[in-house]
Design an enzyme around this catalytic site. Structure first.
Site, short mmCIF file in Angstrom:
data_model
loop_
_atom_site.label_atom_id
_atom_site.label_comp_id
_atom_site.label_asym_id
_atom_site.label_seq_id
_atom_site.Cartn_x
_atom_site.Cartn_y
_atom_site.Cartn_z
N ASP A 1 -10.88 45.64 -33.91
CA ASP A 1 -12.25 45.69 -33.44
C ASP A 1 -12.37 46.65 -32.27
OD1 ASP A 1 -12.87 43.76 -35.29
OD2 ASP A 1 -12.76 42.09 -33.87
N LYS A 2 -13.54 47.20 -32.09
CA LYS A 2 -13.77 48.18 -31.03
C LYS A 2 -13.35 47.66 -29.66
CE LYS A 2 -17.52 50.79 -28.80
NZ LYS A 2 -18.98 51.06 -28.80
#
Length: 347
Positions: free
Chosen positions: A159-160
């Site tokens: 995930d970012k």
């Protein structure tokens, strides 16, 4: 043109008869050896330049895309010689050069590298690839920094806002082997996470199926549901914080855990911790809004989730690799603050 790798473009073998533009219909493409092993949606993204991933997944669900004359799913794996029916689609209008956001060249902290595999320590706040409103991510920046590289492909995703170990294949054969290993659950992935709440057991398993859906604002979301895919996480409590600093902002318990993935579903650790009543600190999507605001006052400005350890067999040599990425400074400072009773301060 279809780019199988950075610097190495190949044209898919189109085997239907060419028709006049006015009579454009579906086309058939034969999967080559260099394209085998990847997900169907990723294969189509590379062929249908400019078509959003969401639209590609939609036409697959609608049955407009066929794999060997049969309905298929976005995550279907393609093999050499497979025939893919590709319906006519309208590509996005090309941006003028002045409008394009070119990916800047950037190298990231390298944890391991040889001629087949690159493992980096991804910082929080950086997407792994472009798309969904993001012009570029880690992979585009590394490709720009290494124009001589013939092949650079993400092995998996983070995930970012998650930091830590990210694998990138430098050879097609390495990518195929690593994907096989991931499907068999062989790589051991361990994360460090700080939860807002109290977990009763020191070590426990969470086996709750996860279902992906689209939120009200169009964002990708996941929830526990019997309709979803099986998901398994093993949690081990490393430390508990219940006095001093948490109490100063109205929080009763914080729990530091090690989370070992037995499956690799989207947002798996985040949703499994939420389901235990102990969401990840700083998680803006599945976390506690009020608790996150209070944690910011103590110095936590990001989600406390870090891919810390990876054990795997080298995809080509079979040698065992044990790789680790230390906690980023901002998370290490926050833990030290919890242990010693002072708010974390950025240097």
């Amino acid at each position: 043109m279809f780019c199988a790798a950075q610097g190495g473009c190949k044209t898919p073998q189109i085997i239907e008869k060419m028709l006049p533009t006015s009579k454009v219909s579906a086309r058939l493409a034969a999967v080559g050896e260099h394209e085998a092993g990847q997900r169907l949606d990723n294969y189509l993204i590379k062929i249908l330049k400019g078509v959003p991933k969401s639209h590609i997944q939609r036409i697959i669900r609608a049955g407009e895309v066929r794999l060997n004359k049969k309905r298929c799913k976005s995550d279907s794996r393609i093999a050499a010689g497979d025939i893919v029916r590709i319906p006519p689609v309208r590509t996005a209008e090309r941006q003028r050069p002045s409008e394009k956001a070119a990916a800047p060249a950037r190298e990231f902290d390298i944890v391991y590298e040889d001629d087949a595999l690159l493992v980096i320590d991804k910082p929080s706040g950086v997407a792994v690839h472009g798309g969904s409103g993001i012009s570029f991510g880690v992979i585009e920046q590394i490709r720009r920094a290494r124009p001589e590289a013939r092949y650079l492909e993400l092995v998996h995703r983070l995930d970012k806002d998650t930091s830590g170990l990210l694998m990138i294949a430098k050879k097609r054969g390495a990518l195929v082997k690593l994907h096989e290993a991931i499907r068999s659950g062989r790589p051991e992935k361990s994360y460090l996470a700080l939860g807002v709440g109290k977990l009763p057991d020191e070590r426990f398993h969470v086996k709750l199926p996860l279902f992906k859906y689209t939120g009200a604002a169009g964002e990708k979301m996941v929830r526990v549901s019997g309709e979803g895919q099986s998901a398994h996480t093993v949690f081990k409590v490393l430390n508990r914080f219940s006095d001093g600093l948490p109490h100063s902002v109205g929080l009763s318990h914080l729990t530091l855990v090690e989370a070992a993935l037995k499956t690799g579903r989207t947002h798996q650790i985040r949703v499994h911790m939420q389901a235990q009543g102990c969401p990840i600190a700083g998680d803006e999507r599945y976390g506690d809004f009020q608790a996150n605001r209070r944690l910011q006052k103590l110095g936590l400005k990001r989600m406390f989730l870090h891919a810390a350890r990876l054990r795997l067999e080298h995809p080509l040599t079979g040698a065992e690799l044990v790789l680790e990425a230390p906690l980023p400074q901002e998370l290490a400072r926050f833990l030290a603050a919890l242990e010693h009773g002072g708010a974390a301060r950025a240097e």
